[in-house]
Design an enzyme around this catalytic site. Structure first.
Site, mmCIF file in Angstrom:
data_model
loop_
_atom_site.group_PDB
_atom_site.id
_atom_site.type_symbol
_atom_site.label_atom_id
_atom_site.label_comp_id
_atom_site.label_asym_id
_atom_site.label_seq_id
_atom_site.Cartn_x
_atom_site.Cartn_y
_atom_site.Cartn_z
ATOM 1 N N SER A 221 -7.546 -1.234 7.505
ATOM 2 C CA SER A 221 -7.186 -2.375 6.671
ATOM 3 C C SER A 221 -5.757 -2.794 6.952
ATOM 4 C CB SER A 221 -7.315 -2.019 5.200
ATOM 5 O OG SER A 221 -6.256 -1.174 4.791
ATOM 6 N N ASP A 222 -5.431 -4.030 6.574
ATOM 7 C CA ASP A 222 -4.031 -4.388 6.453
ATOM 8 C C ASP A 222 -3.480 -3.642 5.241
ATOM 9 O OD1 ASP A 222 -1.558 -5.574 6.764
ATOM 10 O OD2 ASP A 222 -2.353 -7.598 7.011
ATOM 11 N N TRP A 223 -2.168 -3.594 5.115
ATOM 12 C CA TRP A 223 -1.550 -2.781 4.076
ATOM 13 C C TRP A 223 -1.867 -3.342 2.684
ATOM 14 C CZ3 TRP A 223 -1.615 -0.785 8.349
ATOM 15 C CH2 TRP A 223 -0.880 0.334 8.735
ATOM 16 N N THR A 224 -2.541 -2.545 1.877
ATOM 17 C CA THR A 224 -3.073 -2.892 0.547
ATOM 18 C C THR A 224 -4.187 -3.932 0.645
ATOM 19 O OG1 THR A 224 -1.533 -4.690 -0.056
ATOM 20 C CG2 THR A 224 -0.806 -2.417 -0.481
ATOM 21 N N GLY A 225 -4.865 -3.999 1.773
ATOM 22 C CA GLY A 225 -5.900 -5.007 1.985
ATOM 23 C C GLY A 225 -7.309 -4.494 1.787
#
Length: 867
Positions: A221-225
């Protein structure tokens, strides 16, 4: 590592642990199973390392839009190799790059991170970059999959795109790079596509990526995604980043109990993570290694080459360039981007450079190297900063001491009233709990702190000695995470302790930027500067990650805007040539927000509304400055630095215009090499430059103006970039693929081979350097399908090659093409189609400069899926 054996021995709890990262930059380690923690790092134009605060300096390469404009796959491969060396020095196994999102609009906040508006150029430069990086054992992470083309509401917005546009424009660069380079990791986008977040879309992650394209790599994932538990795992998302887990961990165990997930689902995801761990083990890069910098003559040479080869010569109608050393006695260097090195855009692409060369430094060095008595004089002219420039370079820990500042931490109040305006700054403080020097005046204190000694929520003192380089009144600005006061020469200058206005800094936990003036400062005199902060309130504000605070201090000499422009014009008039370096910077182009317009002046109005603590006369007078300097001296070279296009209302008055993008460490030397002809410019713009924002194909459907009930309708369909300008008969300011050289080139003798039944064919043409100057030309091949059964672009880039030619040399160029050059995506049949009939072959110097025309004939319809 034997993956099957390792997987069979892991407990369920251990497997679930592996599904989430450990902190911001590592995967989880399970030492008892022989699984180490794999390290990652941002980003597309340099390897930042694992620390925001006091990180190890890195080499900054040109922004991706500049590298894309080089049209040079060999250069992209060499940049990838050099980035792999940087990764090795920092103990990094996975680089979170490259970004291949389509430059749909010039307003995109992260447009500078991507290579092009065209999927073929985007995908081919990305593939070369990835191959260079992975040839040295470092995993690439192609991102952000998919249609992550704006920053407005980036976590929630739905990019509503037709299947055909997805396939032909937005998925295509990923498809090309996966086919030609096999990136070992892929990062999903924050946004939704057609209503569903990509991180939980089975269609994109399983059906298209893994089954149709055969992708074998790990998906993170993207960060916090990550926004779901069972859904993201079932869709094919292997790794949630960063840690600690928000959507996995115990939630996965609960889903297993409810049989929303099954052990086989977990094993499938863990296997992909273990495969990447095994690659890291084979790379020879140590685990948990100390971070180091690289600075060698060979690396500096590559940085300089990359900077020069990313610069596009847009206009040279008066023949001012290349400059002649013999004809010059006085050079005026003017502009807001001349004295400070604008190496990159903002956000996750930004890093602390090992060194920088500003345009002023590069020009002065070139003038000195060429001999003679050339005088180089500088004038600011106008300022374009959103925030005041950082103090870096003006500060020392003590008068005459080492560069930088001292940052001290206390867990308990070190004196009576730490922030009181009348506090005795000379009084002895209680013994500090920890301290560290820093070279920076922009300190994001989320890491780099000894957490065994310093609590989150305490007291901080940032102390330094500030030495201005010009006499006069200086404006200082500060924003912090916490509450605090800035003292200048033992007097309170900025109060951020009494009901400070909230701002957007430090992920929204900081204050607004506040300014004050220190009057009557003398050049080269040392002034004591001290910032005291109380960060206790951060503990109660629900930070999503540990953070000890944030500090940003800037300064700039105050000046009268009218007088500064008059001074610049006077200097230009007195000089043989004026080099005017204007543009944007990381304050204006960054992850987190989009630009509201391509006009400098409208930017000013927009940010006055959003940043109310800034003065109402925010001096974004770039266009006024350009006009004044051009009228004072027609021998003016306008150098624009931006990651994406800006408006140029003065273009008719300017005879000489250069687009420099963000050039990394060596931007100043690279620019000087182009200006004096040490390097013959060969880059061509990788995205169309509009005359007006209203002319862009995505104008009605981008950002907050195009938002409709939480979604953006991609109304232009496949007519993105030059495809859209051509179908609407709209002339851009500079068309896609355009760029001048000090050489001239002639195209001739186009020949095409008969097309084989599978759609493969070749074209051959001759390219001649008709000048007396060795040069390089980017020859571009476009295909048109005038008989198509549905609307298609008038032409589409299907091949390019960069050819080096000596003066007078002629070379035969051959390019092989296949069905990919002919086809479109048919939504009705769910496949690619190339329809039988005649296709036009167009060879030229840009999308708007076709030099040769030919035809090829396809005898039968072709259909296909996959790579």
């Amino acid at each position: 590592m034997d993956i099957d054996q390792t997987l069979s021995k892991l407990t369920l709890v251990q497997k679930v642990k592996l599904l989430t990262g450990s902190g911001w930059w590592h995967t989880e380690a399970i030492p008892e199973a022989g699984i180490p923690a794999v390290r990652m790092s941002d980003g597309p134009n340099g390897v930042r390392g694992t620390q925001f605060f006091n990180g190890v300096p890195s080499s900054c390469f040109p922004a991706s839009s500049g590298l894309g404009s080089s049209f040079d796959v060999d250069l992209a491969r060499e940049v990838g190799k050099a980035l792999a060396d940087e990764c090795r020095a920092k103990g990094c196994h996975i680089l979170l790059a490259p970004t291949v999102n389509t430059q749909r609009s010039p307003l995109g906040g992260r447009g500078f991170e991507s290579f092009s508006e065209d999927p073929l150029l985007n995908g081919n430069i990305a593939a070369a970059y990835i191959n260079g990086l992975q040839s040295n054992g470092v995993s690439a992470t192609i991102k952000h999959f998919v249609a992550n083309d704006q920053e407005f509401q980036r976590f929630s917005i739905s990019s509503d795109v037709s299947e055909r546009a997805l396939r032909e424009i937005y998925l295509k660069p990923f498809q090309i790079a996966i086919r030609d380079a096999n990136p070992w990791a892929l990062m999903t986008a924050y946004n939704r596509v057609n209503g569903l977040h990509v991180s939980e879309s089975k269609k994109f992650l399983e059906d298209i990526l893994r089954r149709e394209w055969g992708y074998k790599g790990m998906i993170m994932s993207d960060w916090t995604g990550v926004y779901s538990t069972a859904e993201s795992i079932q869709a094919g998302l292997d790794l949630e980043m960063p840690g600690p887990s928000v959507m996995r961990g115990n939630a996965v165990i609960r889903c297993l109990m409810a049989e929303k997930l099954f052990p086989g689902d977990i094993d499938t995801r863990v296997r992909k993570i273990l495969e990447l761990v095994k690659r890291a083990q084979h790379s020879g890069i140590p685990f948990d290694a100390p971070e180091k910098s690289i600075d060698t003559p060979a690396l500096r040479a590559l940085l300089r080459t990359a900077a020069a080869d990313s610069i596009v010569l847009l206009k040279n109608s008066a023949g001012i360039l290349p400059l002649s050393a013999a004809a010059l006695t006085k050079i005026a260097v003017i502009g807001p981007n001349a004295k400070i090195a604008m190496t990159s855009g903002g956000g996750s692409a930004r890093l602390l450079s090992t060194y920088t060369v500003s345009p002023l430094e590069g020009i002065a060095a070139a003038a000195k190297e060429l001999g003679g008595n050339v005088e180089v004089k500088y004038a600011l002219g106008a300022a374009t900063h959103r925030f005041l420039p950082l103090l870096d370079g003006y500060i020392r820990q003590s008068e005459g001491g080492d560069p930088g500042a001292l940052v001290e931490f206390w867990n308990a109040p070190p004196s009576g009233d730490f922030l009181a305006p009348d506090v005795d700054l000379g009084a002895s403080l209680a013994e500090r709990d920890w301290s560290t020097p820093t070279l920076e005046s922009n300190c994001f204190l989320m890491d780099g702190i000894d957490a065994t000694k310093v609590n989150v929520g305490g007291y901080i003192r940032y102390s330094t000695v500030f030495t201005p380089d010009e006499s006069g009144d200086w404006e200082l600005s500060v924003n912090i995470a916490g509450r605090g006061n800035l003292f200048f020469d033992n007097s309170l200058l900025v109060d951020l302790s009494t009901n400070p206005e909230p701002g957007e800094s430090w992920f929204g936990f900081g204050t607004a930027d506040k300014r004050a003036v220190a009057k009557g400062l003398q050049a080269n005199k040392a002034y004591k500067l001290e910032l005291r902060i109380n960060t206790l309130e951060l503990v109660s504000r629900g930070l999503p990650f540990p953070c000890w605070g944030g500090i940003r201090i800037g300064a700039s000499r105050q000046f009268d805007e009218k007088e500064a422009i008059e001074e610049a014009a006077k200097l230009a008039k007195e000089s043989d040539v004026a080099i005017l370096v204007i543009g944007l910077n990381h304050d204006w182009e960054s992850e987190g927000f989009d630009r509201p317009n391509i006009e400098y002046t409208i930017l000013s109005c927009f940010y006055r509304q959003r940043l109310t603590s800034l003065p109402p006369s925010l001096p974004l007078l770039t266009n006024t400055l350009v006009t004044a300097v051009l009228r004072a001296n027609p021998n003016t070279i306008v150098v624009n630095q931006s990651g994406t296009p800006v408006a140029m209302p003065w273009i008719a008055e300017a005879s000489t215009v250069v687009q420099a993008f963000y050039g990394g460490n060596e931007l100043g030397n690279g620019l000087a090499d182009i200006l004096w002809g040490k390097v013959n410019p060969s880059a061509k713009v990788s995205l169309s430059f509009p005359e007006r924002l209203e002319d862009t194909p995505s104008f009605t459907s981008f950002g907050d103006k195009g938002q409709e009930a939480g979604k953006i309708l991609y109304n232009e369909g496949v007519f993105v970039g030059y495809r859209g300008y051509e179908i609407a008969n709209t002339k851009p300011l500079f068309p896609f693929g355009f760029g001048l050289s000090y050489s001239t080139f002639e195209y001739s003798r186009l020949k095409t081979t008969p097309m084989l039944p599978d759609g493969t064919f070749s074209i051959t043409f001759e390219l001649k350097n008709t000048s007396s100057v060795p040069g390089r030309e980017v020859a571009q091949v476009y295909i048109a399908d005038p008989q198509a059964s549905l609307p298609r672009p008038r032409k589409e880039l299907k091949g390019f090659i960069k050819v080096s030619l000596q003066a007078g040399e002629t070379r035969s160029v051959t390019m092989d093409l296949n069905r990919e050059a002919l086809g479109f995506y048919d939504e009705r049949r769910g496949c690619w189609v190339a329809e039988k009939g005649a296709f036009e072959v167009l060879v030229g110097a840009s999308s708007a400069d076709v030099r040769l025309k030919g035809k090829v004939e396809l005898d039968v319809d072709l259909t296909w899926t996959g790579l």
